[in-house]
Write a protein that holds these residues in place. Sequence first.
Motif, PDB file in Angstrom:
ATOM      1  N   TYR A  21     -42.538 -20.468  17.785  1.00 36.07           N
ATOM      2  CA  TYR A  21     -43.801 -20.374  18.499  1.00 36.07           C
ATOM      3  C   TYR A  21     -44.870 -20.894  17.549  1.00 36.07           C
ATOM      4  O   TYR A  21     -44.877 -20.548  16.368  1.00 36.07           O
ATOM      5  N   GLU A  38     -41.194 -22.187  27.617  1.00 36.12           N
ATOM      6  CA  GLU A  38     -42.279 -22.410  28.575  1.00 36.12           C
ATOM      7  C   GLU A  38     -43.653 -22.110  27.992  1.00 36.12           C
ATOM      8  O   GLU A  38     -44.640 -22.728  28.378  1.00 36.12           O
ATOM      9  N   GLU A  39     -43.739 -21.127  27.104  1.00 38.44           N
ATOM     10  CA  GLU A  39     -45.015 -20.726  26.508  1.00 38.44           C
ATOM     11  C   GLU A  39     -44.932 -20.823  24.987  1.00 38.44           C
ATOM     12  O   GLU A  39     -45.164 -19.866  24.264  1.00 38.44           O
ATOM     13  N   LYS A  40     -44.620 -21.998  24.525  1.00 36.99           N
ATOM     14  CA  LYS A  40     -44.356 -22.246  23.110  1.00 36.99           C
ATOM     15  C   LYS A  40     -45.618 -22.229  22.250  1.00 36.99           C
ATOM     16  O   LYS A  40     -45.585 -21.885  21.082  1.00 36.99           O
ATOM     17  N   LYS A  58     -51.537 -18.963  26.538  1.00 38.71           N
ATOM     18  CA  LYS A  58     -50.212 -19.498  26.248  1.00 38.71           C
ATOM     19  C   LYS A  58     -49.919 -20.670  27.163  1.00 38.71           C
ATOM     20  O   LYS A  58     -50.285 -20.660  28.330  1.00 38.71           O
ATOM     21  N   GLN A  59     -49.266 -21.695  26.599  1.00 38.00           N
ATOM     22  CA  GLN A  59     -48.923 -22.879  27.374  1.00 38.00           C
ATOM     23  C   GLN A  59     -47.747 -23.598  26.733  1.00 38.00           C
ATOM     24  O   GLN A  59     -47.352 -23.287  25.617  1.00 38.00           O
ATOM     25  N   SER A  60     -47.217 -24.593  27.437  1.00 40.93           N
ATOM     26  CA  SER A  60     -46.021 -25.289  26.967  1.00 40.93           C
ATOM     27  C   SER A  60     -46.328 -26.518  26.121  1.00 40.93           C
ATOM     28  O   SER A  60     -45.434 -27.110  25.533  1.00 40.93           O
ATOM     29  N   ILE A 118     -49.438 -20.803  21.554  1.00 41.33           N
ATOM     30  CA  ILE A 118     -50.209 -19.599  21.836  1.00 41.33           C
ATOM     31  C   ILE A 118     -51.492 -19.611  21.005  1.00 41.33           C
ATOM     32  O   ILE A 118     -51.474 -19.930  19.825  1.00 41.33           O
ATOM     33  N   ILE A 162     -44.040 -13.117  26.290  1.00 42.78           N
ATOM     34  CA  ILE A 162     -44.096 -14.576  26.228  1.00 42.78           C
ATOM     35  C   ILE A 162     -42.690 -15.127  26.382  1.00 42.78           C
ATOM     36  O   ILE A 162     -41.708 -14.466  26.037  1.00 42.78           O
ATOM     37  N   LYS A 163     -42.603 -16.329  26.910  1.00 41.40           N
ATOM     38  CA  LYS A 163     -41.311 -16.964  27.153  1.00 41.40           C
ATOM     39  C   LYS A 163     -41.193 -18.220  26.315  1.00 41.40           C
ATOM     40  O   LYS A 163     -42.149 -18.969  26.165  1.00 41.40           O
ATOM     41  N   TYR A 164     -40.013 -18.433  25.780  1.00 37.24           N
ATOM     42  CA  TYR A 164     -39.721 -19.659  25.041  1.00 37.24           C
ATOM     43  C   TYR A 164     -38.747 -20.479  25.858  1.00 37.24           C
ATOM     44  O   TYR A 164     -37.775 -19.920  26.343  1.00 37.24           O
TER      45      TYR A 164
END
Length: 121
Positions: A19, A91-93, A113-115, A95, A87-89
């Motif tokens: 991240y 997709e939301e790498k 958070k965004q990709s 932050i 948070i999801k990895y």
Amino acid sequence: MKKLLIVVIVLCTFGCKKYVVLFEQPTNMKLDNLKLEVYLDKKKVHDITLKATNEMPTYQTAELSISDEGKHLLEVKTKDTIFSYDIKYPEEKYIMVTAHLKSDGKLTVGILKQSYKFRFH
């Protein structure tokens, strides 16, 4: 030796999941020297001390390593309060963490958070 170097580069390129976290340095002088502790999946991974500025906000970058894809828990602890975010990895790498002081004097830590990487103009 050359083959070993190539294998190491390939493993780091495809095996290292991270991240990328930007910590916004505040413009509010009341937040100067505020210490944030960052936890990823209940494990302390980073400490940061915010440095307030009178100008445009600046950002400090940190990379938080993870071992697998999927859902993770990001926690930011300040003073006696813990702010938790799912948070999801991958997709939301990317932050961005921002500390803000409300008009009633309470501190809030928010994230964006965004990709894809953040761009500043």
